[in-house]
Every structure is written in structure tokens, then in C-alpha cells.
Design an enzyme around this catalytic site. Structure first.
Site, PDB file in Angstrom:
ATOM      1  N   ALA A  75       0.875  -1.220   0.014  1.00 56.21           N
ATOM      2  CA  ALA A  75      -0.037   0.066   0.122  1.00 56.21           C
ATOM      3  C   ALA A  75       0.961   1.407  -0.056  1.00 56.21           C
ATOM      4  CB  ALA A  75      -0.860   0.017   1.533  1.00 56.21           C
ATOM      5  N   GLY A 119       0.633  -5.027   1.268  1.00 60.38           N
ATOM      6  CA  GLY A 119      -0.460  -5.607   0.571  1.00 60.38           C
ATOM      7  C   GLY A 119      -0.322  -5.881  -1.050  1.00 60.38           C
ATOM      8  N   GLU A 122      -0.635  -9.372  -0.198  1.00 61.58           N
ATOM      9  CA  GLU A 122      -1.901  -9.752  -0.026  1.00 61.58           C
ATOM     10  C   GLU A 122      -2.907  -9.749  -0.928  1.00 61.58           C
ATOM     11  OE1 GLU A 122      -1.513  -6.504   3.213  1.00 61.58           O
ATOM     12  OE2 GLU A 122      -1.910  -7.993   4.742  1.00 61.58           O
ATOM     13  N   GLU A 142       5.754  -4.848   6.846  1.00 60.96           N
ATOM     14  CA  GLU A 142       4.949  -3.936   7.951  1.00 60.96           C
ATOM     15  C   GLU A 142       5.647  -3.603   9.146  1.00 60.96           C
ATOM     16  OE1 GLU A 142       3.504  -6.337   6.202  1.00 60.96           O
ATOM     17  OE2 GLU A 142       1.800  -5.441   4.958  1.00 60.96           O
TER      18      GLU A 142
HETATM   19  N1  DAK Z   1       4.528   3.008  -1.134  1.00 58.22           N
HETATM   20  C1  DAK Z   1       5.019   4.196  -1.571  1.00 58.22           C
HETATM   21  N2  DAK Z   1       5.843   4.447  -2.503  1.00 58.22           N
HETATM   22  C2  DAK Z   1       6.908   3.477  -2.816  1.00 58.22           C
HETATM   23  C3  DAK Z   1       6.492   2.029  -1.989  1.00 58.22           C
HETATM   24  C4  DAK Z   1       5.126   2.131  -1.064  1.00 58.22           C
HETATM   25  N3  DAK Z   1       4.762   0.960  -0.599  1.00 58.22           N
HETATM   26  N4  DAK Z   1       7.403   1.355  -2.399  1.00 58.22           N
HETATM   27  C5  DAK Z   1       8.322   1.860  -3.238  1.00 58.22           C
HETATM   28  N5  DAK Z   1       7.732   3.079  -3.484  1.00 58.22           N
HETATM   29  C6  DAK Z   1       8.285   4.055  -4.258  1.00 58.22           C
HETATM   30  C7  DAK Z   1       9.817   4.541  -3.572  1.00 58.22           C
HETATM   31  O1  DAK Z   1       9.476   5.582  -2.627  1.00 58.22           O
HETATM   32  C8  DAK Z   1      10.557   5.213  -4.595  1.00 58.22           C
HETATM   33  O2  DAK Z   1       9.946   6.445  -5.161  1.00 58.22           O
HETATM   34  P1  DAK Z   1      10.904   7.676  -5.521  1.00 58.22           P
HETATM   35  O3  DAK Z   1      11.838   7.942  -4.020  1.00 58.22           O
HETATM   36  O4  DAK Z   1      11.797   7.189  -6.758  1.00 58.22           O
HETATM   37  O5  DAK Z   1       9.957   8.889  -5.819  1.00 58.22           O
HETATM   38  C9  DAK Z   1      10.263   4.091  -5.926  1.00 58.22           C
HETATM   39  O6  DAK Z   1       9.007   3.668  -5.336  1.00 58.22           O
HETATM   40  C10 DAK Z   1      11.209   3.081  -6.081  1.00 58.22           C
HETATM   41  O7  DAK Z   1      11.448   2.329  -4.818  1.00 58.22           O
HETATM   42  P2  DAK Z   1      12.833   2.155  -4.295  1.00 58.22           P
HETATM   43  O8  DAK Z   1      14.002   3.402  -4.748  1.00 58.22           O
HETATM   44  O9  DAK Z   1      12.789   2.182  -2.849  1.00 58.22           O
HETATM   45  O10 DAK Z   1      13.376   0.831  -5.132  1.00 58.22           O
HETATM   46  P3  DAK Z   1      14.292  -0.335  -4.460  1.00 58.22           P
HETATM   47  O11 DAK Z   1      14.603  -1.254  -5.569  1.00 58.22           O
HETATM   48  O12 DAK Z   1      15.718   0.481  -3.764  1.00 58.22           O
HETATM   49  O13 DAK Z   1      13.683  -1.018  -3.197  1.00 58.22           O
HETATM   50  C11 DAK Z   1      11.804  -2.154  -2.096  1.00 58.22           C
HETATM   51  C12 DAK Z   1      12.495  -1.637  -3.455  1.00 58.22           C
HETATM   52  C13 DAK Z   1      10.342  -2.679  -2.621  1.00 58.22           C
HETATM   53  C14 DAK Z   1      12.566  -2.962  -1.285  1.00 58.22           C
HETATM   54  C15 DAK Z   1      11.482  -0.627  -1.534  1.00 58.22           C
HETATM   55  O14 DAK Z   1      10.979   0.205  -2.317  1.00 58.22           O
HETATM   56  C16 DAK Z   1      10.592  -0.955  -0.292  1.00 58.22           C
HETATM   57  O15 DAK Z   1      10.943  -1.208   0.601  1.00 58.22           O
HETATM   58  N6  DAK Z   1       9.248  -0.408  -0.570  1.00 58.22           N
HETATM   59  C17 DAK Z   1       8.590  -0.485   0.495  1.00 58.22           C
HETATM   60  C18 DAK Z   1       7.886  -1.734   0.847  1.00 58.22           C
HETATM   61  C19 DAK Z   1       6.873  -1.912   2.095  1.00 58.22           C
HETATM   62  O16 DAK Z   1       7.234  -1.556   3.126  1.00 58.22           O
HETATM   63  N7  DAK Z   1       5.640  -2.306   1.694  1.00 58.22           N
HETATM   64  C20 DAK Z   1       4.475  -2.429   2.806  1.00 58.22           C
HETATM   65  C21 DAK Z   1       3.924  -1.071   2.857  1.00 58.22           C
HETATM   66  S1  DAK Z   1       2.467  -1.327   4.078  1.00 58.22           S
HETATM   67  C22 DAK Z   1      -4.926  -2.413   4.338  1.00 58.22           C
HETATM   68  C23 DAK Z   1      -4.804  -2.963   3.198  1.00 58.22           C
HETATM   69  C24 DAK Z   1      -3.371  -2.924   2.637  1.00 58.22           C
HETATM   70  C25 DAK Z   1      -2.453  -2.529   3.552  1.00 58.22           C
HETATM   71  C26 DAK Z   1      -2.937  -2.396   5.130  1.00 58.22           C
HETATM   72  C27 DAK Z   1      -4.160  -2.085   5.185  1.00 58.22           C
HETATM   73  N8  DAK Z   1      -6.550  -2.607   4.805  1.00 58.22           N
HETATM   74  C28 DAK Z   1      -7.420  -3.131   3.871  1.00 58.22           C
HETATM   75  C29 DAK Z   1      -7.055  -1.991   6.141  1.00 58.22           C
HETATM   76  C30 DAK Z   1      -1.040  -2.578   3.190  1.00 58.22           C
HETATM   77  C31 DAK Z   1      -0.108  -2.200   4.021  1.00 58.22           C
HETATM   78  C32 DAK Z   1       1.265  -2.139   3.304  1.00 58.22           C
HETATM   79  O17 DAK Z   1       1.459  -2.662   2.401  1.00 58.22           O
END
Ligand code: DAK
Length: 268
Positions: A75, A119, A122, A142
Site C-alpha cells: 500500500a 499489500g 496480500e 509492515e
Molecule cells: N509506497 C509508496 N511508494 C513506494 C512504495 C510504497 N509501498 N514502495 C516503493 N515506493 C516508491 C519509492 O519511494 C521510490 O519512489 P521515489 O523515491 O523514486 O519517488 C520508488 O517506489 C522506487 O522504490 P525504491 O527506490 O525504494 O526501490 P528499491 O529497488 O531500492 O527498493 C523495495 C525496492 C520494494 C525494497 C522498497 O521500495 C521498499 O522497501 N518499499 C516499501 C515496501 C513496504 O514496506 N511495503 C509495505 C507497505 S505497508 C489494508 C490494506 C493494505 C495494507 C494495510 C491495510 N486494509 C485493507 C486495511 C497494506 C499495507 C502495506 O502494504
């Protein structure tokens, strides 16, 4: 189905192969700059496209895929960051459009390459089965953000891979590669990245040649395995099994086998 242009996804209806084959839907998540991070716009469009394919009598099943680098990296953290509890609770933070996928009664294949995190993992798990490219990486990171999975990660992941591995992934936030995901039972098969779309196409095309009634009944019955005790699930399966004997497709499928010819299902 009326084809329309979306902002965050690409949508195509593709023909199945064979004379009587149904078509299949192909949805590509398409926010490349944010690694397909899932925001409201994308989830609204995904839900709309899925429901449109579900309502289309000429479509047998749907493939959902992303880019080579990311199925979806979760997300959108930028959107979630400013929320406090009262607002998250009152407004149902990113909740509204995350359950749409569960309404879909036709089979959905997730064809996953690259990151399927949070997400993204998921959404893949909410599909009916996952075909993974060898570069796929799954995880529920998360914990690193000070939150927990919110769209089924603590529920579907243990059902898929067991408690120990689900705890390991959700508590450490580590990623699991495609080989480990297949060994653990999260994905049904792993193929080289270059073959991912061909493999998903092959699976979708196989389904396009079958009875839509039988496909939908199969999905409903397997899903019951996760929602009910064994005795209830077995009864549900028996009822659906018997019910299909009232379909023209059962006569056609068995008749074609006995006559040593290909079946021509009419989905009735
Ligand atoms: N959100 C926003 N932007 C994201 C993102 C995300 N989840 N993941 C990546 N990006 C963006 C980065 O900020 C970057 O943007 P710029 O800086 O270029 O503007 C761009 O995508 C490229 O990412 P990286 O530069 O970080 O690329 P790398 O290859 O170095 O790294 C990575 C890739 C996937 C390892 C890294 O980007 C990363 O760790 N991303 C975050 C992963 C994460 O933590 N995901 C979980 C998020 S929490 C719900 C429904 C859903 C959810 C909850 C509740 N309900 C129904 C209630 C879900 C929650 C989540 O998913």
C-alpha cells in the site's frame, strides 16, 4: 465488456484458443514509478475491472500481473503516513476497496514477478493461485513501518505457509524468494521470468476451454476449505458435485469423453 482506459492499470480481454473457447481478462498493475504501490485510485480501478470481467459471460478467468520489477510493493506509504487512529478508524483507512477481489466468482491467477510486499503480497494471496517468476520476492515488511499487515497477511499467510514461516516473515520483515515460496506452498509454480506471461496464458487458456459452471463451482468449493470445518466443506462439495449433474456441460463433458472427441461446453 466495455473496454475503458484506466490510469493505474492496463486491461485487456484476450481470446482463448480453440473453437468454443471463452476469453480471459488480463490486468496489469501499472504505477511503475512507485513500484505499483497500491493507492485508492489503483484499488478502485482494479476492483472495477475485476467486477466487469466477472459479469462478462464470455470471460472464463482473469490474470492479474505487475511489472518485471514489482507485482506491487505494498500500500502507498505516502498516503498512509499522515493518518492518526481516529481518522484511520472513522474513514476506514484503505479499507473500502480491498475486499472487492473477494466478490469475484471466476478464477483469478496472480502472475507475480519482482516484489510482492505488504499489500502486494496480500493482493496476490487474495487471488486463487500464484504463478511466480524466479525473481519474485514475497514479504510482509509492515513491522519495519511500525504497523502490522492489514489486508489478510496475518490470516492468509499462515493458512498458506503455516504458522512458523508466517511468524518468521511478519515478525522479521524479511523477504522470501520464489523457490522458498514454492517450497512453502504460497505459489503453485515457479518459472523463469521470461516465461511468466506464457505460463499464465497457458493456465488461463486451459480454463477458457472448460465449463464456466464447473470452474466457478470448483473455486467456491476450494474456498470453503478455508472457511468451514471439514465435514461442512465435504458436504458443500458433495452438493455442488450433485448439482452439476443438472447442467448441459456435465452431459457434454462426459459424452465427449465417451465419444472420444473434444467437448464443446455451453456453460449451461
Ligand atoms: N509506497 C509508496 N511508494 C513506494 C512504495 C510504497 N509501498 N514502495 C516503493 N515506493 C516508491 C519509492 O519511494 C521510490 O519512489 P521515489 O523515491 O523514486 O519517488 C520508488 O517506489 C522506487 O522504490 P525504491 O527506490 O525504494 O526501490 P528499491 O529497488 O531500492 O527498493 C523495495 C525496492 C520494494 C525494497 C522498497 O521500495 C521498499 O522497501 N518499499 C516499501 C515496501 C513496504 O514496506 N511495503 C509495505 C507497505 S505497508 C489494508 C490494506 C493494505 C495494507 C494495510 C491495510 N486494509 C485493507 C486495511 C497494506 C499495507 C502495506 O502494504
Amino acid at each position: 465488456m466495455t473496454e475503458r482506459t484506466y490510469e493505474n492499470i492496463l486491461v485487456e480481454t484476450r481470446p482463448g484458443s480453440g473453437a468454443n473457447a471463452l476469453s480471459y481478462g488480463w490486468i496489469t498493475l501499472n504505477r511503475p514509478k512507485a513500484l505499483n504501490a497500491l493507492n485508492d485510485g489503483l484499488m478502485d480501478e482494479l476492483g472495477e475491472a475485476l467486477l466487469a470481467f466477472d459479469a462478462d459471460d464470455t470471460v472464463a478467468c482473469i490474470v492479474v500481473t505487475g511489472s518485471e520489477k514489482a507485482f506491487a510493493a505494498g500500500a502507498d506509504i505516502l498516503v498512509m503516513h499522515p493518518f492518526d487512529f481516529p481518522n484511520a478508524f472513522r474513514k476506514g483507512l484503505i479499507s473500502r476497496n480491498w475486499d472487492t477481489i473477494r466478490q469475484v466468482r471466476k478464477p483469478i491467477i496472480a502472475a507475480v514477478s519482482g516484489f510482492a510486499l505488504g499489500g502486494g503480497c496480500e493482493v496476490a494471496m487474495a487471488c486463487d493461485f500464484i504463478i511466480a517468476a524466479d525473481n519474485a520476492r514475497f514479504g510482509q515488511p509492515e513491522i519495519k513501518l511500525g504497523i502490522i499487515p492489514g489486508a489478510g497477511g496475518t490470516q492468509r499467510l499462515p493458512r498458506a505457509v503455516g504458522k512458523s514461516k508466517a511468524m518468521d516473515l511478519a515478525l522479521t520483515g524479511r523477504m522470501m524468494d520464489a523457490t522458498e515460496a514454492e517450497r512453502a506452498g504460497l505459489v503453485s509454480r515457479v518459472v523463469p521470468l521470461a516465461e511468466l506471461h506464457a505460463e499464465a496464458t497457458k493456465a488461463a487458456e486451459a480454463m477458457c476451454g472448460y465449463s464456466l459452471l464447473a470452474l466457478m463451482a470448483t473455486k467456491e468449493s476450494v474456498d470453503r476449505a478455508f472457511e468451514s470445518p471439514l465435514s461442512e466443506g465435504l458436504l458443500f462439495e458433495r452438493r455442488l458435485f450433485h448439482a452439476l449433474f443438472s447442467s448441459a456441460d456435465q452431459k457434454e463433458g462426459m459424452g465427449a469423453f465417451l465419444e472420444k472427441r473434444a467437448p464443446g461446453f455451453t456453460h449451461r
